[in-house]
Design a protein around this motif. Structure first.
Motif, PDB file in Angstrom:
ATOM      1  N   ILE A 194       0.840  -1.209   0.000  1.00  0.00           N
ATOM      2  CA  ILE A 194       0.000   0.000   0.000  1.00  0.00           C
ATOM      3  C   ILE A 194       0.870   1.253   0.000  1.00  0.00           C
ATOM      4  O   ILE A 194       0.595   2.223  -0.715  1.00  0.00           O
ATOM      5  CB  ILE A 194      -0.948  -0.012   1.223  1.00  0.00           C
ATOM      6  N   LYS A 229      -7.517   1.349  -8.276  1.00  0.00           N
ATOM      7  CA  LYS A 229      -8.500   0.302  -7.974  1.00  0.00           C
ATOM      8  C   LYS A 229      -7.951  -1.083  -8.293  1.00  0.00           C
ATOM      9  O   LYS A 229      -8.119  -2.030  -7.526  1.00  0.00           O
ATOM     10  CB  LYS A 229      -9.792   0.550  -8.754  1.00  0.00           C
ATOM     11  N   LEU A 259      -5.231  -2.045  -5.676  1.00  0.00           N
ATOM     12  CA  LEU A 259      -5.754  -2.357  -4.337  1.00  0.00           C
ATOM     13  C   LEU A 259      -6.670  -3.583  -4.319  1.00  0.00           C
ATOM     14  O   LEU A 259      -6.905  -4.167  -3.259  1.00  0.00           O
ATOM     15  CB  LEU A 259      -6.488  -1.141  -3.779  1.00  0.00           C
ATOM     16  N   HIS A 260      -7.213  -3.965  -5.495  1.00  0.00           N
ATOM     17  CA  HIS A 260      -8.034  -5.187  -5.554  1.00  0.00           C
ATOM     18  C   HIS A 260      -7.203  -6.397  -5.145  1.00  0.00           C
ATOM     19  O   HIS A 260      -7.710  -7.311  -4.468  1.00  0.00           O
ATOM     20  CB  HIS A 260      -8.584  -5.377  -6.973  1.00  0.00           C
ATOM     21  N   ILE A 296      -4.719  -6.425  -2.988  1.00  0.00           N
ATOM     22  CA  ILE A 296      -4.562  -6.404  -1.536  1.00  0.00           C
ATOM     23  C   ILE A 296      -5.855  -6.846  -0.845  1.00  0.00           C
ATOM     24  O   ILE A 296      -5.835  -7.535   0.182  1.00  0.00           O
ATOM     25  CB  ILE A 296      -4.143  -4.993  -1.076  1.00  0.00           C
ATOM     26  N   GLU A 297      -7.009  -6.459  -1.412  1.00  0.00           N
ATOM     27  CA  GLU A 297      -8.299  -6.857  -0.843  1.00  0.00           C
ATOM     28  C   GLU A 297      -8.410  -8.376  -0.788  1.00  0.00           C
ATOM     29  O   GLU A 297      -8.782  -8.966   0.229  1.00  0.00           O
ATOM     30  CB  GLU A 297      -9.442  -6.262  -1.675  1.00  0.00           C
ATOM     31  N   ASP A 340     -13.504  -4.654   2.904  1.00  0.00           N
ATOM     32  CA  ASP A 340     -14.074  -3.796   1.863  1.00  0.00           C
ATOM     33  C   ASP A 340     -14.085  -2.332   2.304  1.00  0.00           C
ATOM     34  O   ASP A 340     -13.733  -1.426   1.546  1.00  0.00           O
ATOM     35  CB  ASP A 340     -15.493  -4.266   1.532  1.00  0.00           C
ATOM     36  N   VAL A 362     -10.375  -1.033   2.286  1.00  0.00           N
ATOM     37  CA  VAL A 362      -9.828  -0.840   0.945  1.00  0.00           C
ATOM     38  C   VAL A 362     -10.477   0.367   0.260  1.00  0.00           C
ATOM     39  O   VAL A 362      -9.792   1.174  -0.382  1.00  0.00           O
ATOM     40  CB  VAL A 362      -9.995  -2.124   0.097  1.00  0.00           C
ATOM     41  N   ASN A 363     -11.802   0.505   0.399  1.00  0.00           N
ATOM     42  CA  ASN A 363     -12.482   1.659  -0.212  1.00  0.00           C
ATOM     43  C   ASN A 363     -11.971   2.973   0.369  1.00  0.00           C
ATOM     44  O   ASN A 363     -11.814   3.977  -0.340  1.00  0.00           O
ATOM     45  CB  ASN A 363     -14.000   1.551  -0.017  1.00  0.00           C
TER      46      ASN A 363
END
Length: 752
Positions: free
Chosen positions: A27, A46, A49-50, A52-53, A67, A70-71
């Motif tokens: 991150i 996006k 980071l998807h 990492i999610e 969620d 991350v958002n």
């Protein structure tokens, strides 16, 4: 992004610490990318980071909490990215022009991005799902834990095995010289002033091959400016240690530059002197970058004319030009610090000292033989003058004049030198300290050249043996009393007291005794003179290029002759004339009809079938004996136990030489002709060879660069130079002084 670590742990309470560190590092890297002029323009937050999610969910996090986290991060980073891009529109590109922007735009693959990140000093240690991200794992702690795991595995299996290390500790790649140089020695525009260049690496293990441990919990200490001689028996792992240092497989501070003379350079059309200049990749890269920047500044001046003076485009161009000019100033300062303007004269002087004439310095590297290319490799290392210079048997590739020059050069070398060598005279002149590698450890003899090390070590072994024997006597005395009175009620208290005293005694290991090795060449049957004579010999590979002329030379049964001189002056050619491998243009070579000559070739390995064991090869070459007899014979030359039965390609260079000498003795020679016999032999082997040659009843003729063995064995020095072979009036030490005096007259000897 200040509390991202806390946020990750709150979202996934049971997350593994290593996974958490990895996620935080990822991150933070994406966050840093929003500030980068180039990367920010192609960043998809996006998408990044998807990944990492998914990672956090797989690590035990609930979908809802992950969620939300991350958002929130996406929202923060997107806002940050938009602000940076808006700022770029107003101010133009004010970033460093260290990166080749055009290259980045043209190549958008993983390797180019990683290379760019490397130039920005970003760490790309962990690879996952096609991404290379910054690691926040403490490598020292990881390395310590992995050593413990390796020892547990070894103990459980009752053997030492090579534990598969983490990719974090084993990410070295094979690349071309320039890329490898910059990877090992990254170019830093920051000042290293005040940073210590001493090296101390504690409690490390080192392995070679699959499972053979050569160092255990060792400590390597190198003080800046000292010259260390690394000595030890053949096959003990000295070259492996140098290689590990040269590739930073051991923990050496990044600001310390390293260069290792390991292999000959590749031959191509590059002139010899240019290949030396190109070895300093920093200088080469800076000069190339300086040219690119000047070219870009000219382009900017031309582009400004196409826009109005107060336009936004002109402001952007002016900002870029200012950055480029600032960086150009940094480059100029760096080139000035490294005395770039004196580079050619420095390179020419080093090459001349190593035997390259002014003419040969302009020849392409592909025109030189392997030995001369090794000299070029050495010249390249001396020219770069790294903070840590690693030399592996440098004297093996040099003649006596060049070794004399190199020793003189290194005596005033300002940085740290670690040299593996068995050449006593060379170490006596060069080394300020000796490191003795043995029994999986490193012992230090500070302020010692080779002779003082040898004497100190002998005294140390005597003291260790005395201490060990005294303790064993005490142990036996205590044990005898315990055994006698253990069950005697009246003496039980005294026996118990002695048991406690015995338990408190330190456990001493018996001192190591080097295995005594004795080479022996059988006494030849006597033959009457003349034995071997060369009369009025003239030789050249063509009549227009005469190498030797008017040579009168003879070898008797009691001869002890050393032939010395610069490479290319005809030493090996003279040996080939004596061996009838070459025919002279004029003159005669007279040999006794019964004469048997034993020849040790410099490249003796070429005549060996290395796919065979030493026993099998000797059985094929000198048939007629049993395997047991061959093993006993090899054992007398130091090839003991399983060494004689394993493939010779697995033996070290010195062990192969011992096999060659063992074979040589079976030929029952009257005269031994030896071409560089000392190459690769360790101290024991050299002592054994010298003693065997002194005691040999036949004649000895050797071409050698090893001053110590010449001084021990030979009473005649013959010099090849200026198309002639002449007897030198003094001994080998007088010849060395003569060489230095000549070099000093020509201004070749290095002075500070």
């Amino acid at each position: 992004m200040s509390n991202v670590g806390l946020q990750v742990r709150q979202a996934v309470p049971n997350i593994d610490p290593v996974v958490a560190d990895y996620a935080v590092g990822y991150i933070q890297h994406v966050s840093q990318s929003t500030e980068d002029i180039v990367l920010s323009q192609q960043l998809d937050i996006k998408s990044e980071l998807h990944y990492i999610e998914q990672l956090l969910v797989d690590a035990g996090g609930s979908n809802d909490k992950v969620d939300v986290l991350v958002n929130k991060i996406i929202e923060e980073l997107t806002d940050k990215l938009n602000k940076n891009l808006a700022k770029l529109e107003i101010t133009g590109d004010t970033s460093k022009r260290l990166l080749d922007i055009n290259l980045l735009n043209q190549n958008n693959n993983k390797r180019d991005i990683n290379s760019s990140l490397a130039l920005l000093n970003a760490s790309t240690n962990i690879e996952h799902a096609g991404r290379s991200m910054e690691s926040r794992v403490d490598k020292k702690k990881l390395e310590k834990q992995e050593r413990k795991i390796a020892k547990k595995v070894a103990k459980r299996n009752n053997q030492f095995v090579k534990y598969e290390r983490s990719k974090l500790l084993n990410d070295q790649k094979e690349e071309d010289y320039d890329s490898f140089f910059l990877e090992i020695n990254p170019l830093d525009f920051g000042s290293s002033a005040g940073k210590s260049k001493d090296i101390k690496i504690e409690n490390f293990d080192l392995y070679v091959g699959e499972g053979q441990r050569i160092l255990s919990e060792a400590t390597l200490t190198l003080s800046y400016g000292r010259r260390y001689g690394l000595v030890g028996q053949n096959g003990i792992g000295k070259s492996t240690l140098l290689r590990a240092l040269s590739r930073r497989e051991l923990d050496i501070p990044k600001h310390i530059t390293i260069l290792h003379v390991e292999q000959e350079i590749r031959g191509d059309d590059t002139p010899a002197i240019q290949s030396v200049l190109d070895a300093d990749v920093w200088r080469k890269s800076l000069i190339q970058e300086e040219a690119k920047i000047n070219e870009r500044i000219k382009e900017i001046e031309n582009l400004r004319k196409e826009f109005e003076e107060e336009s936004q485009e002109v402001k952007k161009l002016d900002n870029e030009r200012d950055d480029l000019e600032n960086h150009l100033l940094s480059i100029s300062e760096k080139l000035f610090d490294m005395e770039s303007d004196k580079a050619e004269s420095k390179a020419a002087a080093i090459l001349y000292g190593l035997g390259f004439t002014k003419k040969s310095q302009t020849l392409p590297t592909k025109s030189f033989s392997g030995g001369w290319r090794m000299r070029l490799s050495l010249a390249r290392a001396l020219f770069c003058q790294p903070d840590l210079l690693l030399l592996d048997e440098p004297s093996n590739m040099l003649d006596v004049p060049s070794i004399t020059y190199l020793a003189n050069y290194l005596q005033t070398y300002e940085s740290t030198v670690l040299v593996v060598s068995h050449d006593r005279a060379f170490l006596n002149e060069v080394a300020t300290d000796i490191i003795h590698q043995h029994s999986e450890r490193l012992d230090y003899y500070r302020g010692a050249n080779f002779d003082s090390f040898y004497n100190t070590r002998e005294e140390r072994i005597k003291n260790q043996r005395r201490e060990y024997e005294n303790q064993m006597a005490v142990r036996q005395h205590l044990q005898a009393f315990i055994d006698k009175f253990r069950y005697n009620a009246g003496k039980a208290a005294e026996a118990q007291s002695r048991i406690k005293k015995l338990e408190k005694l330190p456990v001493l290991e018996p001192p190591e005794d080097d295995k005594i090795i004795k080479f022996k060449f059988p006494d030849p049957d006597m033959i009457s003179p003349p034995i071997l004579q060369l009369s009025s010999i003239e030789f050249g590979y063509n009549t227009d290029d005469i190498l030797l002329k008017d040579v009168d030379f003879d070898v008797q049964m009691d001869s002890r002759i050393a032939i010395v001189g610069g490479n290319g002056t005809g030493k090996t050619t003279l040996l080939k004339l004596i061996l009838n491998q070459l025919e002279p243009l004029k003159g005669q070579v007279n040999r006794n009809g019964r004469l048997r000559v034993g020849y040790f070739a410099q490249h003796h390995v070429d005549s060996m079938d290395l796919t065979l064991s030493a026993v099998s090869w000797m059985s094929n070459t000198f048939p007629g004996k049993s395997d047991e007899e061959y093993r006993r014979h090899l054992g007398s030359f130091g090839i003991t136990g399983p060494l004689g039965l394993q493939k010779m390609e697995l033996l070290s260079g010195g062990q192969k030489s011992r096999v060659a000498f063992a074979a040589l003795s079976l030929s029952q020679p009257h005269i031994l002709i030896l071409d560089e016999p000392s190459n690769h032999l360790d101290t024991q082997g050299l002592d054994a060879l010298a003693d065997a040659l002194i005691n040999f009843k036949g004649g000895v003729l050797m071409v050698s660069h090893d001053v110590s063995i010449i001084d021990k064995v030979c009473n005649e020095i013959w010099v090849t130079e200026n198309q002639s072979v002449t007897k030198f009036s003094g001994d080998i030490n007088a010849y060395k002084k003569h060489i230095l005096a000549e070099a000093d007259d020509k201004g070749v000897v290095r002075k500070h």
